[in-house]
Design a protein around this motif. Structure first.
Motif, PDB file in Angstrom:
ATOM      1  N   THR A   5       0.849  -1.184   0.000  1.00 17.67           N
ATOM      2  CA  THR A   5       0.000   0.000   0.000  1.00 17.67           C
ATOM      3  C   THR A   5       0.880   1.227   0.000  1.00 17.67           C
ATOM      4  O   THR A   5       1.835   1.321   0.774  1.00 17.67           O
ATOM      5  N   ARG A  62       2.619   2.376 -11.077  1.00 20.62           N
ATOM      6  CA  ARG A  62       1.571   1.357 -11.242  1.00 20.62           C
ATOM      7  C   ARG A  62       1.955   0.376 -12.344  1.00 20.62           C
ATOM      8  O   ARG A  62       1.877  -0.839 -12.176  1.00 20.62           O
ATOM      9  N   ASP A  68       0.040  -2.006  -4.823  1.00 19.22           N
ATOM     10  CA  ASP A  68      -1.219  -2.685  -5.117  1.00 19.22           C
ATOM     11  C   ASP A  68      -2.428  -1.845  -4.738  1.00 19.22           C
ATOM     12  O   ASP A  68      -3.502  -2.018  -5.299  1.00 19.22           O
ATOM     13  N   ARG A  69      -2.252  -0.995  -3.741  1.00 17.73           N
ATOM     14  CA  ARG A  69      -3.342  -0.141  -3.264  1.00 17.73           C
ATOM     15  C   ARG A  69      -2.782   1.249  -3.009  1.00 17.73           C
ATOM     16  O   ARG A  69      -1.591   1.403  -2.743  1.00 17.73           O
ATOM     17  N   ARG A  71      -3.655   5.002  -0.957  1.00 14.59           N
ATOM     18  CA  ARG A  71      -4.446   5.815  -0.039  1.00 14.59           C
ATOM     19  C   ARG A  71      -4.082   7.268  -0.306  1.00 14.59           C
ATOM     20  O   ARG A  71      -2.904   7.612  -0.373  1.00 14.59           O
ATOM     21  N   GLN A  91      -7.256   5.230 -10.227  1.00 19.00           N
ATOM     22  CA  GLN A  91      -8.458   5.463  -9.433  1.00 19.00           C
ATOM     23  C   GLN A  91      -9.031   4.159  -8.887  1.00 19.00           C
ATOM     24  O   GLN A  91      -9.544   4.125  -7.770  1.00 19.00           O
ATOM     25  N   LYS A  92      -8.915   3.080  -9.634  1.00 17.98           N
ATOM     26  CA  LYS A  92      -9.389   1.774  -9.173  1.00 17.98           C
ATOM     27  C   LYS A  92      -8.566   1.252  -7.995  1.00 17.98           C
ATOM     28  O   LYS A  92      -9.054   0.449  -7.209  1.00 17.98           O
ATOM     29  N   LEU A  93      -7.309   1.679  -7.892  1.00 16.78           N
ATOM     30  CA  LEU A  93      -6.434   1.217  -6.813  1.00 16.78           C
ATOM     31  C   LEU A  93      -6.599   2.026  -5.527  1.00 16.78           C
ATOM     32  O   LEU A  93      -6.077   1.634  -4.484  1.00 16.78           O
ATOM     33  N   VAL A  94      -7.305   3.152  -5.594  1.00 17.89           N
ATOM     34  CA  VAL A  94      -7.507   3.987  -4.400  1.00 17.89           C
ATOM     35  C   VAL A  94      -8.464   3.263  -3.476  1.00 17.89           C
ATOM     36  O   VAL A  94      -9.613   3.004  -3.830  1.00 17.89           O
ATOM     37  N   HIS A  95      -7.978   2.925  -2.285  1.00 17.04           N
ATOM     38  CA  HIS A  95      -8.832   2.211  -1.350  1.00 17.04           C
ATOM     39  C   HIS A  95      -9.290   3.106  -0.218  1.00 17.04           C
ATOM     40  O   HIS A  95     -10.213   2.757   0.508  1.00 17.04           O
ATOM     41  N   GLU A  96      -8.696   4.267  -0.091  1.00 23.49           N
ATOM     42  CA  GLU A  96      -9.153   5.216   0.918  1.00 23.49           C
ATOM     43  C   GLU A  96      -8.714   6.607   0.521  1.00 23.49           C
ATOM     44  O   GLU A  96      -7.659   6.803  -0.053  1.00 23.49           O
ATOM     45  N   ASP A  97      -9.554   7.563   0.865  1.00 25.13           N
ATOM     46  CA  ASP A  97      -9.299   8.953   0.519  1.00 25.13           C
ATOM     47  C   ASP A  97      -9.496   9.788   1.772  1.00 25.13           C
ATOM     48  O   ASP A  97     -10.620  10.015   2.194  1.00 25.13           O
TER      49      ASP A  97
END
Length: 111
Positions: A5, A62, A68-69, A71, A91-97
């Motif tokens: 991450t 990327r 892989d993820r 934030r 944008q698909k890899l963003v797991h938290e904002d």
């Protein structure tokens, strides 16, 4: 395989990338970008160029499978500009904002 991450802590003058592996909470800084353009009142072009630079670095990383993820901990007024340049794949890899002024964060207490 352990997920990697990245945490992007950024504002319009500085972007720092931190990395953690798996479920660990310890972050280590791996990249830092600074906006070379001088601050100018109401200069959207300065912000746009820096957002483009940050987005291009993330895209190269990327493609090279460096994370892989993702934030995002980005100052709200810069986040909108940055989002314009993030690829759909990023944008698909963003797991938290977590939109906040976090460019000055430390690796010990990131949030």
């Amino acid at each position: 395989m352990t997920a990697i991450t990245w945490v992007l802590a950024a504002d319009d003058s500085r972007a720092r990338i931190f990395e953690t592996r798996g479920l660990k909470l310890d972050l280590r800084q791996i990249e830092e970008l600074r906006n070379p353009a001088p601050r100018a009142p109401q200069s959207n072009e300065r912000d746009r160029q820096f957002a483009r630079t940050v987005a291009e670095m993330l895209e190269r990383s990327r493609v090279n499978h460096r994370f892989d993820r993702l934030r995002l901990a980005v100052e709200p007024c810069f986040l909108g500009t940055l989002r314009e340049y993030l690829s759909i794949e990023i944008q698909k890899l963003v797991h938290e904002d977590a939109s906040e002024d976090s460019a000055g964060m430390s690796a010990r207490r990131p949030f």
